[in-house]
Design a protein around this motif. Structure first.
Motif, PDB file in Angstrom:
ATOM      1  N   TYR A 135       0.819  -1.214   0.000  1.00 24.14           N
ATOM      2  CA  TYR A 135       0.000   0.000   0.000  1.00 24.14           C
ATOM      3  C   TYR A 135       0.850   1.261   0.000  1.00 24.14           C
ATOM      4  CZ  TYR A 135      -3.788  -3.034   1.729  1.00 24.14           C
ATOM      5  OH  TYR A 135      -4.742  -4.012   1.879  1.00 24.14           O
ATOM      6  N   ARG A 166      -8.516   8.105   1.302  1.00 23.74           N
ATOM      7  CA  ARG A 166      -8.553   7.226   0.127  1.00 23.74           C
ATOM      8  C   ARG A 166      -8.096   5.822   0.503  1.00 23.74           C
ATOM      9  NH1 ARG A 166      -9.599   9.319  -4.842  1.00 23.74           N
ATOM     10  NH2 ARG A 166      -9.821  11.568  -4.900  1.00 23.74           N
ATOM     11  N   PHE A 201     -10.415   2.417   0.686  1.00 20.46           N
ATOM     12  CA  PHE A 201     -10.007   1.276  -0.132  1.00 20.46           C
ATOM     13  C   PHE A 201      -9.991  -0.012   0.683  1.00 20.46           C
ATOM     14  CE2 PHE A 201      -6.575  -1.404  -1.979  1.00 20.46           C
ATOM     15  CZ  PHE A 201      -7.210  -1.730  -3.170  1.00 20.46           C
ATOM     16  N   ARG A 256      -8.474  -7.212   0.245  1.00 19.66           N
ATOM     17  CA  ARG A 256      -7.907  -6.975  -1.085  1.00 19.66           C
ATOM     18  C   ARG A 256      -6.848  -8.013  -1.422  1.00 19.66           C
ATOM     19  NH1 ARG A 256     -11.392  -3.534  -3.622  1.00 19.66           N
ATOM     20  NH2 ARG A 256     -11.895  -1.803  -2.258  1.00 19.66           N
ATOM     21  N   GLU A 293      -4.925  -6.387  -6.538  1.00 22.40           N
ATOM     22  CA  GLU A 293      -5.757  -5.200  -6.324  1.00 22.40           C
ATOM     23  C   GLU A 293      -4.974  -4.109  -5.599  1.00 22.40           C
ATOM     24  OE1 GLU A 293     -10.339  -6.444  -5.663  1.00 22.40           O
ATOM     25  OE2 GLU A 293      -8.930  -7.382  -4.255  1.00 22.40           O
ATOM     26  N   GLN A 333      -2.470  -2.632  -8.068  1.00 19.23           N
ATOM     27  CA  GLN A 333      -3.143  -1.783  -9.053  1.00 19.23           C
ATOM     28  C   GLN A 333      -3.586  -0.462  -8.422  1.00 19.23           C
ATOM     29  OE1 GLN A 333      -6.906  -3.271 -10.733  1.00 19.23           O
ATOM     30  NE2 GLN A 333      -6.051  -2.792 -12.761  1.00 19.23           N
ATOM     31  N   TRP A 334      -4.176  -0.525  -7.236  1.00 23.53           N
ATOM     32  CA  TRP A 334      -4.624   0.683  -6.539  1.00 23.53           C
ATOM     33  C   TRP A 334      -3.426   1.571  -6.207  1.00 23.53           C
ATOM     34  CZ3 TRP A 334      -3.643   2.584  -1.609  1.00 23.53           C
ATOM     35  CH2 TRP A 334      -4.436   3.660  -1.208  1.00 23.53           C
ATOM     36  N   SER A 335      -2.369   0.965  -5.673  1.00 19.95           N
ATOM     37  CA  SER A 335      -1.181   1.742  -5.299  1.00 19.95           C
ATOM     38  C   SER A 335      -0.537   2.394  -6.513  1.00 19.95           C
ATOM     39  CB  SER A 335      -0.171   0.850  -4.566  1.00 19.95           C
ATOM     40  OG  SER A 335      -0.662   0.502  -3.284  1.00 19.95           O
ATOM     41  N   HIS A 339      -2.030   3.246  -9.250  1.00 15.66           N
ATOM     42  CA  HIS A 339      -2.933   4.337  -9.650  1.00 15.66           C
ATOM     43  C   HIS A 339      -2.743   5.552  -8.736  1.00 15.66           C
ATOM     44  CE1 HIS A 339      -6.467   6.652 -10.690  1.00 15.66           C
ATOM     45  NE2 HIS A 339      -6.835   6.608  -9.425  1.00 15.66           N
ATOM     46  N   MET A 340      -2.708   5.323  -7.430  1.00 19.59           N
ATOM     47  CA  MET A 340      -2.565   6.433  -6.489  1.00 19.59           C
ATOM     48  C   MET A 340      -1.230   7.155  -6.684  1.00 19.59           C
ATOM     49  SD  MET A 340      -5.400   6.690  -4.997  1.00 19.59           S
ATOM     50  CE  MET A 340      -4.945   7.960  -3.842  1.00 19.59           C
ATOM     51  N   ARG A 392      -1.663   9.322  -9.782  1.00 23.34           N
ATOM     52  CA  ARG A 392      -2.866  10.155  -9.794  1.00 23.34           C
ATOM     53  C   ARG A 392      -2.514  11.636  -9.779  1.00 23.34           C
ATOM     54  NH1 ARG A 392      -5.689  11.953  -5.450  1.00 23.34           N
ATOM     55  NH2 ARG A 392      -7.713  12.760  -5.999  1.00 23.34           N
TER      56      ARG A 392
END
Length: 155
Positions: A28, A58, A62, A95, A99, A102-104, A106-107, A110
């Motif tokens: 994360y 955020r 998540f 998660r 996932e 992918q989220w990390s 993206h963040m 961002r």
């Protein structure tokens, strides 16, 4: 710092910034920074850094944890690994590693949303620190630059 908070290993965020939003814990991004701010707030040395700010939220959303409950865990003096284990056990959103990655990712990439107010805020924030940095494109870039400049670095 109160006597009860002296046992909390907390960074003094009046003297140095929290960890970069790019640093990962358990995959994360944002989490180590949030933990630094939480510990510093408990110890009374968070300076201008705020625990559970919109960026922290955020992460909270998540994984599905209560930021007040996380703060309580930090107040017990738990280390990063123990906190990560607690998050993994109590998160409402279990998660998978892909996932999280992918989220990390993206963040980390961002940037400001395309609405005029957000774009203007972002541009003005960069402009206050530097007129020459055209490489600041993401929120992580902006936070790293702000941390650097705030603590005496040149943009």
């Amino acid at each position: 710092m109160t006597a009860q908070n002296q046992n909390i290993p907390a960074p003094d965020l009046t003297k140095r910034p929290p960890r970069s939003p790019r640093i990962r814990l358990g995959g994360y991004v944002l989490l180590p920074r949030m933990l630094d701010k939480g510990r510093a707030e408990i110890a009374g040395c968070n300076g201008e850094f705020n625990y559970n700010c919109p960026l922290d939220q955020r992460f909270v959303e998540f994984v599905g944890i209560d930021p007040a409950a996380l703060r309580e865990q930090l107040a017990t003096g738990k280390g990063d690994g123990e906190i990560l284990a607690w998050i993994n056990e109590t998160a409402k959103q279990k998660r998978t590693p892909w996932e999280i990655e992918q989220w990390s990712d993206h963040m980390q990439r961002r940037g400001p949303d395309s609405d005029p107010e957000t774009l203007q805020y972002f541009a003005e924030a960069v402009g206050k620190m530097s007129q020459t940095r055209d490489d600041i494109k993401t929120w992580a870039d902006l936070l790293d630059l702000d941390d650097h400049v705030t603590f005496g670095g040149k943009p």
